[in-house]
Design a protein around this motif. Structure first.
Motif, mmCIF file in Angstrom:
data_model
loop_
_atom_site.group_PDB
_atom_site.id
_atom_site.type_symbol
_atom_site.label_atom_id
_atom_site.label_comp_id
_atom_site.label_asym_id
_atom_site.label_seq_id
_atom_site.Cartn_x
_atom_site.Cartn_y
_atom_site.Cartn_z
ATOM 1 N N ARG A 231 36.311 -28.011 54.587
ATOM 2 C CA ARG A 231 37.280 -28.992 54.060
ATOM 3 C C ARG A 231 36.865 -30.416 54.449
ATOM 4 N N ALA A 232 36.371 -30.575 55.689
ATOM 5 C CA ALA A 232 35.961 -31.909 56.127
ATOM 6 C C ALA A 232 34.822 -32.440 55.252
ATOM 7 N N GLU A 233 33.858 -31.567 54.929
ATOM 8 C CA GLU A 233 32.756 -31.992 54.048
ATOM 9 C C GLU A 233 33.290 -32.361 52.670
ATOM 10 N N ASN A 234 34.268 -31.572 52.188
ATOM 11 C CA ASN A 234 34.818 -31.850 50.864
ATOM 12 C C ASN A 234 35.424 -33.248 50.826
ATOM 13 N N PHE A 235 35.964 -33.685 51.970
ATOM 14 C CA PHE A 235 36.575 -35.023 51.996
ATOM 15 C C PHE A 235 35.553 -36.144 51.941
ATOM 16 N N ASN A 236 34.325 -35.907 52.463
ATOM 17 C CA ASN A 236 33.379 -37.030 52.384
ATOM 18 C C ASN A 236 32.065 -36.718 51.680
ATOM 19 N N GLY A 237 31.865 -35.458 51.265
ATOM 20 C CA GLY A 237 30.623 -35.128 50.574
ATOM 21 C C GLY A 237 30.815 -34.883 49.089
ATOM 22 N N ALA A 238 32.025 -34.459 48.703
ATOM 23 C CA ALA A 238 32.304 -34.252 47.283
ATOM 24 C C ALA A 238 32.634 -35.602 46.652
ATOM 25 N N TYR A 239 32.224 -35.764 45.418
ATOM 26 C CA TYR A 239 32.487 -37.037 44.749
ATOM 27 C C TYR A 239 33.987 -37.256 44.601
ATOM 28 N N GLN A 240 34.382 -38.528 44.556
ATOM 29 C CA GLN A 240 35.798 -38.869 44.468
ATOM 30 C C GLN A 240 36.148 -39.329 43.057
ATOM 31 N N GLY A 241 37.444 -39.546 42.833
ATOM 32 C CA GLY A 241 37.907 -39.987 41.528
ATOM 33 C C GLY A 241 38.499 -41.391 41.585
ATOM 34 N N ARG A 242 38.754 -41.948 40.371
ATOM 35 C CA ARG A 242 39.367 -43.284 40.225
ATOM 36 C C ARG A 242 38.504 -44.349 40.927
ATOM 37 N N GLY A 243 39.171 -45.352 41.562
ATOM 38 C CA GLY A 243 38.415 -46.425 42.217
ATOM 39 C C GLY A 243 38.141 -47.540 41.232
ATOM 40 N N GLN A 244 39.128 -48.386 41.032
ATOM 41 C CA GLN A 244 39.037 -49.380 39.961
ATOM 42 C C GLN A 244 39.889 -50.595 40.306
ATOM 43 N N ARG A 245 39.368 -51.779 39.995
ATOM 44 C CA ARG A 245 40.190 -52.997 40.084
ATOM 45 C C ARG A 245 40.112 -53.685 38.740
#
Ligand code: SMO
Length: 768
Positions: free
Chosen positions: A261-275
């Motif tokens: 789970r810890a790897e999933n939090f920083n190794g899996a790609y994330q979503g959104r992220g927009q200004r």
């Protein structure tokens, strides 16, 4: 729920070895040393591959969907520079999972730190550290969609009111119940690499693996087992997955890696992220004149397969279900030293809905007209469809007003008497959803390197049972059941006679995009329905031959029993003659009967389906919230959703999909944000710091209704709905908070609406 699913960690493999990744603890650093001598001398160690070893064995991942001007910069498997904390730099394989973890810790990394650029502001600052070597800056190109500049300028010049805001939509984690994982087995005898992977798209994964490992397509087989959720996070090949495969090839053995789970939090790609800076121009009598927007997209350290894709979809769908005289949006991709971003359920459309509906709600407040009334005045009417937007999307069918009016009516209820520290508000918002992502020619015009068509292979077996093959995969969305229903109904057999086989590149029809973009049921289902109708015709023709009559004089009775040997399923001729479905299949297989189609003896059809155009679902959501002005806590006290996904195959599954999407959307509205510290190191690394909605955060009496305007592009009239539920909750909740506390409405432009953020706004407005 029986517990019989087989997920990655459940799969058995003889003599399997276990892998652990060595990841960068720093966001930006040169890898000066990767000393694995201690690990390698341990008897439990099977293999260690560091950056130099990987450079000999792998090529970078081919990317797709680049922005104009975006530098050629492919995601490496062999990284000599870390560009985000959590980036995999090497792999350790050992005989037990614990040994692999121990030995990975024994690898001595020598990192030479480089300055991080963790935010859009940092990455765009004047002396920002360059993230992509050789690129001019951290901007990754731009693209503009929509009306000509002068049309937009003219519309804004005519406006009686212009609402302009800057919106911030944070990065989020997908939080699938099952993290990622790979079981790779290489057989040196046959030269075959068999990969079981939690992949949303086995065929694309195979294509990328071939490129990365330099292997032939016929030697690589990718199989997706049961997958415990994905939401866009498993659409593309990851470097760590490729390392597991490279290790299996190097060892000539089976290697398994199951992500923590810890790897999933920083190794899996994330979503959104927009200004995004966006404007709405409103003319006489509240007519919308124009939208425009400039979107800064946080791509992270590398452009993934999706890359700027979601943000481009934000630009493409900003106009939503409304009439305007002009609309345009520009997307600029920006590299940052954080884990890359990519696809996430809703794929830019949630962002577009948030921006658009907030601007509209603000316009209604400034004009002092009811927001629902303002929306209804500007919605595209059913008789105006098909309608082509300024970004070239042609809405096929729908009744946007019906959904909005129904959602508004559902949400109407007398307000209870609240204590003085509680404010209550309601809002109704609307969206159109791109679904059934295809046709292939359209993807080509957008510069997307995949095909959009789907295939289906359908076989009636010798005993009358049915096997269906599709290239889409199951991520927990019940697609096997829905596809079985389509095949069963098309053939006229009971549901239980159909088995659906998915996600194996050796047996499934080719599928590039597979189960993404609200497309699996529509496209694979459309192909399957065509195949089922063809096979049904052949069965009827065969039956007519056996019954000595014409096919159009044969009636088919659908068996009512979940038993393929039941005599109920039968064809009836004239004069009471009958033959069972099973007997027709049996004789058909033997080539019996007076057959003209002797080139097609098998009772099997393969159909490829590329639809003529996109098909658009739509919906309206209403939210009622309370705001505790003392604590800033927002509680969703009522939620009503009206969706139109055309003809529903399985209403129970449709309900579950929309409900799950709403829950996920509420998380993004109220609590979810993947944060990093100033050095770019993630601080949300577990569900203690990263809050997904729990049962008590979703209203118990969630109401979901459906209207139905059938698709004109998809056989069966289906439209997609996998993403629909996620599109509107952030807009609905935030607009409802604005209605509850109009004094802070103009500040409600950033998600999530955590108590501290709301309280800060309340305090700034002098309310608390
Ligand atoms: S965000 Mo999706 O897997 O199209």
């Amino acid at each position: 729920m029986r517990g019989h699913g087989r997920f990655l960690a459940d799969l058995r493999a003889a003599g399997v070895l276990y892998a652990t990744l060595v990841r960068s603890p720093l966001a930006h650093a040169r890898v000066v040393g990767f000393d694995a001598s201690a690990a390698r001398s341990d008897p439990r160690c099977a293999l260690v591959l560091g950056p130099d070893d990987l450079a000999e064995r792998t090529a970078p991942i081919p990317t797709a969907w680049r922005l104009p001007g975006q530098p050629e910069d492919r995601i490496p498997i062999a990284a000599h520079t870390a560009r985000y904390a959590g980036q995999p730099l090497g792999i350790v394989v050992a005989d037990t999972p614990t040994a692999a973890e121990d030995l990975a810790e024994a690898v001595r990394l020598d990192l030479d730190p480089l300055p991080p650029a963790a935010t859009l502001a940092d990455a765009l600052a004047e002396h920002a550290p360059p993230i992509v070597p050789g690129a001019a800056g951290n901007e990754a190109g731009s693209i503009r969609f929509g009306s000509p500049e002068e049309d937009v300028a003219a519309a804004f010049a005519r406006a009686e009111l212009v609402v302009e805001r800057e919106f911030t939509l944070p990065r989020v984690n997908h939080s699938p119940l099952e993290p990622r994982g790979v079981l790779a087995e290489y057989d040196p005898g046959t030269g075959l690499l068999t990969v079981h992977a939690g992949s949303q798209s086995p065929h694309s994964m195979r294509q990328d693996l071939c490129a990365v490992l330099g292997m032939r397509a016929d030697r690589v087989r990718v199989i997706a087992p049961d997958i415990g959720g994905s939401f866009g996070s498993k659409v593309s090949l990851y470097p760590d997955e490729a390392m597991v495969c490279a290790a299996a090839v190097a060892l000539g053995a089976a290697v398994r890696w199951v992500e923590s789970r810890a790897e999933n939090f920083n190794g899996a790609y994330q979503g959104r992220g927009q200004r995004t800076t966006a404007r709405l121009a409103v003319g006489h009598e509240g007519r919308f004149l124009a939208f425009d927007a400039h979107i800064l997209a946080d791509l992270g350290a590398y452009a993934t397969q999706a890359g700027s894709g979601p943000h481009q979809v934000t630009a493409l769908t900003l106009q939503g279900p409304y009439h305007v005289d002009a609309a345009a949006a520009t997307v600029t991709g920006v590299y940052t030293t954080r884990v890359p971003t990519g696809a996430y359920r809703g794929y830019g459309m949630q962002e577009a809905a948030f921006i658009r509906e907030r601007l509209i709600e603000e316009a209604a407040r400034e004009l002092d007209v009811p927001a629902v009334e303002l929306r209804l005045r500007n919605l595209i009417r059913p008789e105006e469809l098909p309608h082509t937007t300024y970004t070239g999307l042609t809405y096929d069918s729908g009744d946007y007003g019906a959904a909005l009016r129904r959602a508004a009516a559902l949400a109407e209820r007398p307000p209870p008497s609240d204590p003085p520290w509680v404010r209550r508000g309601t809002a109704v918002v609307a969206a159109v959803e791109i679904t059934a992502f295809a046709p292939s020619a359209l993807l080509e015009t957008y510069g997307i390197a995949w095909s959009g068509w789907e295939g289906a292979r359908l076989r009636i077996n010798h005993d009358g049972t049915v096997t269906a093959y599709s290239g889409v995969i199951a991520v927990g969305q019940g697609i096997e059941t829905s596809l079985a229903q389509i095949a069963a109904e098309g053939l006229g057999v009971p549901l239980d006679w159909v088995r659906v086989e998915l996600g194996d590149t050796d047996t499934a029809p080719h599928s590039d995009l597979s189960a993404q973009a609200s497309r699996a049921l529509t496209l694979a289902g459309g192909a399957l329905l065509i195949a089922a109708r063809r096979l049904a015709d052949r069965m009827r023709t065969l039956a007519a031959g056996f019954l000595g009559t014409d096919p159009d004089r044969v009636t088919q009775q659908i068996g009512s029993r979940a038993d393929p040997s039941s005599p109920d399923a039968a064809f009836h001729g004239t004069d009471g003659a009958r033959i069972t479905w099973r007997e027709v299949a049996h004789r058909g297989y033997r080539g019996w009967g007076n057959r003209k189609d002797t080139d097609r003896i098998r009772l099997e059809e393969a159909v490829d389906f590329d639809p003529p155009r996109l098909t658009f679902a739509h919906g309206a959501h209403a939210a009622e919230v309370t705001v505790d002005v003392g604590t800033g806590r927002v509680t969703v006290t009522g939620y009503w959703a009206v969706h139109d996904s055309g003809v529903l195959v399985n209403p129970l599954i449709a309900h579950g999909q929309i409900a799950g999407g709403i829950a996920q959307g509420l998380g993004q509205a109220l609590s979810e944000e993947a944060r990093a510290d100033a050095e770019g190191v993630p601080v949300t690394r577990s569900f203690r710091e990263y809050t997904v909605p729990a049962a008590q955060d979703v209203p118990e009496d969630l109401v979901i209704e459906h209207t139905c305007t059938p698709s004109t592009a998809i056989p069966g009239g289906f439209k997609g709905l996998g993403e629909g539920g996620t599109l509107l909750p952030p807009a609905a909740v935030t607009c409802a908070v604005a209605a509850a506390v109009p004094e802070i409405a103009h500040t409600l432009t950033s998600l999530p609406l955590t108590p501290s953020r709301v309280r800060a706004a309340l305090r700034a407005a002098g309310i608390t």
